[in-house]
Design an enzyme around this catalytic site. Structure first.
Site, short mmCIF file in Angstrom:
data_model
loop_
_atom_site.label_atom_id
_atom_site.label_comp_id
_atom_site.label_asym_id
_atom_site.label_seq_id
_atom_site.Cartn_x
_atom_site.Cartn_y
_atom_site.Cartn_z
N GLY A 1 84.35 101.56 59.22
CA GLY A 1 84.12 100.14 58.55
C GLY A 1 85.42 99.40 58.15
N TRP B 1 87.99 97.90 59.19
CA TRP B 1 88.26 96.43 59.68
C TRP B 1 87.25 95.44 59.28
CZ3 TRP B 1 90.41 96.30 65.56
CH2 TRP B 1 91.76 97.08 65.62
N ASP C 1 76.06 102.38 72.02
CA ASP C 1 77.25 102.78 72.76
C ASP C 1 77.44 101.50 73.68
OD1 ASP C 1 78.68 103.57 74.90
OD2 ASP C 1 77.85 105.54 75.23
N ASP D 1 88.43 98.37 68.08
CA ASP D 1 89.31 99.66 68.04
C ASP D 1 88.61 100.87 68.51
OD1 ASP D 1 91.25 100.96 66.70
OD2 ASP D 1 90.26 101.15 64.70
N LYS E 1 92.70 97.85 70.98
CA LYS E 1 93.32 98.99 70.72
C LYS E 1 93.36 99.91 71.97
CE LYS E 1 92.24 102.87 69.05
NZ LYS E 1 92.12 103.39 67.42
C1 LIG Z 1 89.43 104.43 65.42
S1 LIG Z 1 87.58 104.45 65.09
C2 LIG Z 1 87.49 102.75 64.48
C3 LIG Z 1 87.83 102.42 63.04
C4 LIG Z 1 87.55 101.11 62.47
N1 LIG Z 1 88.25 100.11 63.21
C5 LIG Z 1 87.72 101.14 60.93
O1 LIG Z 1 88.39 100.21 60.77
O2 LIG Z 1 86.95 101.82 60.41
C6 LIG Z 1 87.26 104.20 66.70
C7 LIG Z 1 85.60 104.02 66.81
O3 LIG Z 1 85.10 103.59 68.10
C8 LIG Z 1 84.01 104.42 68.34
N2 LIG Z 1 83.46 104.13 69.78
C9 LIG Z 1 83.89 104.79 70.52
N3 LIG Z 1 83.24 104.88 71.72
C10 LIG Z 1 82.52 103.86 71.80
C11 LIG Z 1 81.50 103.20 72.60
N4 LIG Z 1 81.24 103.58 73.63
N5 LIG Z 1 80.50 102.32 72.03
C12 LIG Z 1 80.85 102.03 70.54
N6 LIG Z 1 81.74 102.45 69.74
C13 LIG Z 1 82.36 103.45 70.35
C14 LIG Z 1 83.82 105.49 67.59
O4 LIG Z 1 82.56 105.77 67.31
C15 LIG Z 1 84.68 105.25 66.40
O5 LIG Z 1 83.90 104.88 65.26
#
Ligand SMILES: C[S@@+](CC[C@H](N)C(=O)[O-])C[C@H]1O[C@@H](n2cnc3c(N)ncnc32)[C@H](O)[C@@H]1O
Length: 205
Positions: free
Chosen positions: A60, A62, A96, A121, A161
């Site tokens: 969370g 961002w 998802d 992200d 990203k």
């Molecule tokens: C690097 S983290 C994000 C960090 C976030 N921007 C923050 O500032 O806290 C990447 C996130 O992408 C999510 N993610 C990956 N595949 C996903 C999908 N298919 N649908 C939704 N979220 C997804 C992961 O669960 C993870 O929490």
């Protein structure tokens, strides 16, 4: 004494981990906050009042940056596969993003709210199989772009990203079809050993 490659990379990793400490001090849930802050210092796309979607938002940080800047103005919608502790002013959906059903829940929430900004992200869990991991992120990048193209206002902005690797250049070419200017950059707060790179699409055509 000449520094070995290993100690140099240890040093740069150590310095970048200063971001972990800084995140704790600032109350951010993750060091990722600084990537968004750096991107904004460079391209200036955050505003005090916006309609924004934060994809891959958990844990969370961002959304925290957005919520503290916007302070109740505009709308922040966030989505992640994983659950996220509530943040005041952030409307969160767990699901998802690859699933049509989840996209529809988000679109229903948006109603007719057209967006000023889409940030993503999202990154799949790394399996260690490079080609599969690369394909996984490029697919998420494509879904984020499609969503941004459908929901951004003209002149709206897009930050996503990605990872440098197969199909990354094609992806950037695709983003260029929809935005006036497209930049790629690696924030200082991104770990050196990571192939992560951000693509910023400025001003939707
Ligand atoms: C690097 S983290 C994000 C960090 C976030 N921007 C923050 O500032 O806290 C990447 C996130 O992408 C999510 N993610 C990956 N595949 C996903 C999908 N298919 N649908 C939704 N979220 C997804 C992961 O669960 C993870 O929490």
């Amino acid at each position: 004494m000449k520094r070995s490659k290993t100690s140099k990379s240890w040093m740069s990793e150590h310095v970048s981990d200063a971001y972990v400490k800084q995140a704790q001090i600032a109350g951010y849930r993750s060091r990722a906050a600084f990537k968004l802050i750096e991107a904004n210092e460079k391209y200036q796309f955050l505003e005090k009042k916006m309609n924004v979607v934060d994809l891959g938002s958990a844990p969370g940080s961002w959304s925290q940056v957005l919520a503290s800047l916007m302070d109740g103005n505009g709308n922040i919608f966030a989505l992640d596969l994983l659950d996220m502790d509530p943040i005041k002013g952030v409307d969160f959906i767990q699901g998802d993003f690859r699933e049509q059903r989840v996209l529809e829940i988000l679109e229903k929430k948006l109603d007719k709210t057209h967006l000023d900004l889409v940030i993503s992200d999202m990154a799949p869990n790394i399996s260690g199989i490079k080609s599969a991991d690369q394909a996984g992120i490029i697919y998420l990048n494509e879904l984020a772009l499609q969503f941004a193209v459908d929901w951004l206002k003209p002149k709206g902005n897009f930050l996503v990203k990605s990872f440098i690797g197969a199909e990354f250049d094609d992806y950037v070419r695709e983003v260029k079809k929809y935005f006036e200017t497209v930049y790629t950059f690696k924030p200082k707060s991104s770990r050196n050993r990571s192939s992560e790179i951000f693509v910023y699409g400025k001003s939707k055509i």
